[in-house]
Scaffold this active site. Structure first.
Site, PDB file in Angstrom:
ATOM      1  N   ASP A  60       0.846  -1.197   0.000  1.00 47.32           N
ATOM      2  CA  ASP A  60       0.000   0.000   0.000  1.00 47.32           C
ATOM      3  C   ASP A  60       0.882   1.248   0.000  1.00 47.32           C
ATOM      4  O   ASP A  60       1.646   1.478   0.929  1.00 47.32           O
ATOM      5  CB  ASP A  60      -0.909   0.003   1.230  1.00 47.32           C
ATOM      6  CG  ASP A  60      -2.084   0.945   1.088  1.00 47.32           C
ATOM      7  OD1 ASP A  60      -1.887   2.062   0.590  1.00 47.32           O
ATOM      8  OD2 ASP A  60      -3.207   0.570   1.470  1.00 47.32           O
ATOM      9  N   SER A 110      -7.050   4.220  -1.666  1.00 49.17           N
ATOM     10  CA  SER A 110      -6.796   2.780  -1.603  1.00 49.17           C
ATOM     11  C   SER A 110      -8.039   1.927  -1.777  1.00 49.17           C
ATOM     12  O   SER A 110      -7.928   0.722  -1.990  1.00 49.17           O
ATOM     13  CB  SER A 110      -6.123   2.425  -0.267  1.00 49.17           C
ATOM     14  OG  SER A 110      -4.862   3.016  -0.166  1.00 49.17           O
ATOM     15  N   GLU A 235      -5.930  -7.559  25.282  1.00 48.94           N
ATOM     16  CA  GLU A 235      -4.519  -7.186  25.437  1.00 48.94           C
ATOM     17  C   GLU A 235      -4.330  -5.833  26.110  1.00 48.94           C
ATOM     18  O   GLU A 235      -3.418  -5.657  26.918  1.00 48.94           O
ATOM     19  CB  GLU A 235      -3.846  -7.171  24.056  1.00 48.94           C
ATOM     20  CG  GLU A 235      -2.360  -6.876  24.083  1.00 48.94           C
ATOM     21  CD  GLU A 235      -1.737  -6.954  22.699  1.00 48.94           C
ATOM     22  OE1 GLU A 235      -0.509  -6.764  22.597  1.00 48.94           O
ATOM     23  OE2 GLU A 235      -2.476  -7.203  21.714  1.00 48.94           O
ATOM     24  N   PHE A 290      -4.565  -9.477  15.748  1.00 43.97           N
ATOM     25  CA  PHE A 290      -3.461  -9.266  16.673  1.00 43.97           C
ATOM     26  C   PHE A 290      -3.405  -7.873  17.289  1.00 43.97           C
ATOM     27  O   PHE A 290      -2.554  -7.620  18.139  1.00 43.97           O
ATOM     28  CB  PHE A 290      -2.149  -9.586  15.958  1.00 43.97           C
ATOM     29  CG  PHE A 290      -2.132 -10.974  15.369  1.00 43.97           C
ATOM     30  CD1 PHE A 290      -2.021 -12.088  16.186  1.00 43.97           C
ATOM     31  CD2 PHE A 290      -2.270 -11.174  14.001  1.00 43.97           C
ATOM     32  CE1 PHE A 290      -2.025 -13.370  15.658  1.00 43.97           C
ATOM     33  CE2 PHE A 290      -2.279 -12.448  13.457  1.00 43.97           C
ATOM     34  CZ  PHE A 290      -2.162 -13.550  14.285  1.00 43.97           C
ATOM     35  N   GLU A 291      -4.281  -6.988  16.878  1.00 45.31           N
ATOM     36  CA  GLU A 291      -4.347  -5.643  17.448  1.00 45.31           C
ATOM     37  C   GLU A 291      -5.795  -5.157  17.390  1.00 45.31           C
ATOM     38  O   GLU A 291      -6.571  -5.613  16.543  1.00 45.31           O
ATOM     39  CB  GLU A 291      -3.454  -4.661  16.677  1.00 45.31           C
ATOM     40  CG  GLU A 291      -1.963  -4.812  16.929  1.00 45.31           C
ATOM     41  CD  GLU A 291      -1.549  -4.341  18.310  1.00 45.31           C
ATOM     42  OE1 GLU A 291      -2.221  -3.458  18.873  1.00 45.31           O
ATOM     43  OE2 GLU A 291      -0.529  -4.847  18.830  1.00 45.31           O
ATOM     44  N   ASP A 306       2.897  -9.794  18.666  1.00 45.41           N
ATOM     45  CA  ASP A 306       2.584  -9.486  17.268  1.00 45.41           C
ATOM     46  C   ASP A 306       3.488 -10.251  16.314  1.00 45.41           C
ATOM     47  O   ASP A 306       4.707 -10.076  16.342  1.00 45.41           O
ATOM     48  CB  ASP A 306       2.732  -7.989  17.001  1.00 45.41           C
ATOM     49  CG  ASP A 306       1.743  -7.164  17.808  1.00 45.41           C
ATOM     50  OD1 ASP A 306       0.653  -7.688  18.093  1.00 45.41           O
ATOM     51  OD2 ASP A 306       2.060  -6.012  18.144  1.00 45.41           O
ATOM     52  N   GLU A 332      -1.083  -7.984   2.152  1.00 48.11           N
ATOM     53  CA  GLU A 332      -0.912  -6.532   2.085  1.00 48.11           C
ATOM     54  C   GLU A 332       0.125  -6.036   3.088  1.00 48.11           C
ATOM     55  O   GLU A 332       0.003  -6.279   4.288  1.00 48.11           O
ATOM     56  CB  GLU A 332      -2.229  -5.810   2.366  1.00 48.11           C
ATOM     57  CG  GLU A 332      -2.079  -4.288   2.238  1.00 48.11           C
ATOM     58  CD  GLU A 332      -3.215  -3.494   2.856  1.00 48.11           C
ATOM     59  OE1 GLU A 332      -3.350  -2.310   2.502  1.00 48.11           O
ATOM     60  OE2 GLU A 332      -3.955  -4.050   3.691  1.00 48.11           O
ATOM     61  N   HIS A 341       2.070   8.663   5.103  1.00 52.46           N
ATOM     62  CA  HIS A 341       1.087   9.682   5.484  1.00 52.46           C
ATOM     63  C   HIS A 341       1.551  10.478   6.704  1.00 52.46           C
ATOM     64  O   HIS A 341       1.266  11.672   6.827  1.00 52.46           O
ATOM     65  CB  HIS A 341      -0.263   9.035   5.787  1.00 52.46           C
ATOM     66  CG  HIS A 341      -1.080   8.725   4.576  1.00 52.46           C
ATOM     67  ND1 HIS A 341      -1.355   9.645   3.595  1.00 52.46           N
ATOM     68  CD2 HIS A 341      -1.715   7.580   4.187  1.00 52.46           C
ATOM     69  CE1 HIS A 341      -2.102   9.096   2.657  1.00 52.46           C
ATOM     70  NE2 HIS A 341      -2.327   7.837   2.988  1.00 52.46           N
ATOM     71  N   HIS A 379      -1.096   2.660  -5.179  1.00 54.94           N
ATOM     72  CA  HIS A 379      -0.812   4.043  -5.560  1.00 54.94           C
ATOM     73  C   HIS A 379       0.566   4.404  -5.032  1.00 54.94           C
ATOM     74  O   HIS A 379       1.198   3.630  -4.303  1.00 54.94           O
ATOM     75  CB  HIS A 379      -1.861   4.997  -4.978  1.00 54.94           C
ATOM     76  CG  HIS A 379      -2.003   4.869  -3.493  1.00 54.94           C
ATOM     77  ND1 HIS A 379      -1.064   5.362  -2.606  1.00 54.94           N
ATOM     78  CD2 HIS A 379      -2.953   4.253  -2.725  1.00 54.94           C
ATOM     79  CE1 HIS A 379      -1.431   5.071  -1.370  1.00 54.94           C
ATOM     80  NE2 HIS A 379      -2.569   4.391  -1.403  1.00 54.94           N
TER      81      HIS A 379
END
Length: 524
Positions: A60, A110, A235, A290-291, A306, A332, A341, A379
């Site tokens: 990504d 995206s 968690e 996992f999160e 993780d 991904e 970003h 992109h």
């Protein structure tokens, strides 16, 4: 035009830079070129086998500048100068360019791009799994405009299917594989407007569990979107932001379990220890979250809780390869985009290097004879590096000059816009006074924005395996899943393989050759 004093400074720097001794000998470069030529000549024998398996790696935001910078970083992490390093994707024999625009956007997002490279049709910005007839946020434009993905085509053909991501599993990229939504941000019903709920639209997490109930492997982040509002996270018990978000009171993980046949072995795991303790030979369905939201950056990852992207890919492949009919796996590297970003190039590039490690892992576990592997990006970003840096310069280092305008140094890596725009005492910040090698350093940008933007240029497509040569020039992004489907004889391309087989009864290795010579436009 380069000013004379800069030419002198650059020339002195480059003259004094490190040049490997072997590269001073012309025979080194001639031999290298001849080896490359021999490999290129071998490509005249096309691989026209049927692709039993398809693996799609999606970086990504992994534009060409990111690929190049990641290549240098990978080499430097192995104590080399970096520029000469080969990424795993660099070794793929076929390369193309993909035009990434959305139907309503010159510079895409995206979601619309995911619809293109997974569903085979271009779409509007912000929408997933729907045609361009669906307008963003307008639920009532969804019905009748749904489009299916290559994951669905593969499942319908009897293959196993999987999704592995470093974002939340209901984020833009993975959601286009199974959902149909007028808005990519409808992660749970908590994020949906009342109007959309009243019109019957479902959130993306709900669709993940209900649209294609037998996805074999799902791994990534996004726990909180699966649980009722304010449910404490397993968690992060004290973190309110990690709590469940659902207004409908559903426990989607329990629903996922209830959908699985009793005679099958289904497992839900939420940490690395549980994941690596599994025996893949005894796992039919796997859900790993996992999160609460997106997974941690690779540089920040907790090795106890993780898993890395490479580890998730390895487990996924050990499960999926058990199906004699083959599989489709979407992988991904989603946080490359997030790093950019935030203007945190070091985070973004380490994410890209980790995805390349996962590509290498998949390569050791599969064969080009029956597995088509495609690596691409949705992109690019307004990320660049330059400044006449010498060979072996740290990719995160300073350029070998100062600005001829404000007389201050600058890093090789810069952004066109983003949060790294900083003014100190009315002038551009002096980067020599800050830790520009810090993991979270925000590289300077030309225009101040809270979040750096995507770039609009074409992105690369790397391919190896059966029919990889069909990715060969400059293509519309929506062409990609058509090639994958054609290679694997699924979706709209099921009939042509049956026709070729019955017409001439060729060997499996030559099954697609007659059709490979016809124009693709006759097949869709």
């Amino acid at each position: 035009m380069i000013l004379p004093f800069l030419v002198l400074a650059i020339g002195t720097c480059l003259t004094n830079s490190f040049v490997p001794e072997k590269e001073k000998d012309p025979s080194y470069w001639r031999q290298q070129a001849q080896e490359t030529l021999k490999n290129a000549l071998k490509l005249q024998k096309l691989n026209t086998n049927v692709a039993k398996n398809i693996i799609m790696f999606l970086g990504d935001g992994m534009g060409v500048s990111t690929v190049t910078a990641a290549r240098i970083l990978k080499g430097q992490l192995h104590h080399n100068t970096g520029e000469e390093t080969r990424l795993e994707m660099d070794k793929f024999p076929f390369v193309a360019l993909s035009k990434t625009y959305n139907t309503n956007a010159q510079v895409p997002d995206s979601a619309g791009t995911a619809t293109a490279y997974l569903c085979g049709v271009k779409a509007n910005e912000g929408t997933v799994g729907v045609s361009a007839a669906t307008e963003r946020t307008r639920c009532n434009t969804t019905q009748g405009n749904e489009v299916t993905s290559i994951l669905r085509w593969a499942k319908d053909a009897g293959k196993s299917v999987g999704i592995v991501t470093t974002t939340r599993v209901n984020h833009a990229t993975p959601s286009a594989a199974y959902a149909h939504s007028a808005d990519r941000d409808w992660y749970s019903d908590n994020e949906m407007p009342p109007e959309a709920l009243s019109q019957g639209c479902k959130d993306i997490a709900y669709q993940l569990m209900h649209n294609i109930k037998d996805i074999d492997v799902i791994m990534g982040g996004g726990r909180k979107y699966m649980y009722p509002k304010n449910r404490t996270d397993v968690e992060y018990e004290l973190d309110e932001k990690a709590r469940g978000t659902r207004l409908d009171g559903l426990d989607l993980i329990s629903i996922w379990k209830s959908f699985k046949p009793r005679h099958k072995h289904s497992h839900y795991v939420w940490n690395r220890t549980e994941l690596l303790a599994l025996d893949p030979s005894r796992v039919d369905y796997l859900l790993g979250l996992f999160e609460p939201g997106d997974m941690q950056y690779e540089l920040n990852r907790n090795n106890l809780t993780d898993p890395s992207l490479s580890e998730m890919v390895e487990v996924a492949l050990r499960i999926l390869t058990k199906n004699p009919k083959g599989f489709f796996l979407l992988v991904e590297g989603g946080r490359i985009d997030h790093g950019h970003h935030e203007g945190k190039a070091k985070q973004a590039l380490h994410e890209a290097v980790e995805m390349d490690e996962a590509i290498g892992k998949a390569g050791t576990m599969t064969s080009q004879k029956d597995t088509l592997t495609v690596v691409t990006a949705d992109h690019s970003h307004v990320f660049t590096f330059g400044g006449y840096t010498p060979r072996g310069n740290s990719i995160f280092g300073l350029a070998p000059m100062v600005s001829d305008t404000d007389k201050k140094p600058f890093t090789a890596i810069l952004y066109g816009n983003g949060p790294g725009y900083k003014v100190v005492d009315g002038e551009r910040e002096n980067v020599s006074m800050v830790d520009y090698a810090h993991n979270n350093y925000q590289a300077q940008s030309a225009v101040p924005l809270r979040h750096e933007t995507h770039g609009g240029e074409d992105v690369a497509v790397f391919a190896k395996g059966p029919m990889a040569h069909l990715l060969h020039g400059v293509h519309e992004q929506n062409y990609i899943p058509h090639v994958m489907a054609y290679a694997s004889c699924i979706g709209a391309n099921l009939d042509h393989c049956a026709w070729a087989s019955s017409a001439s009864s060729p060997s499996p290795g030559a099954l697609l050759l007659p059709l490979a010579l016809f124009p693709l436009r006759t097949l869709f």
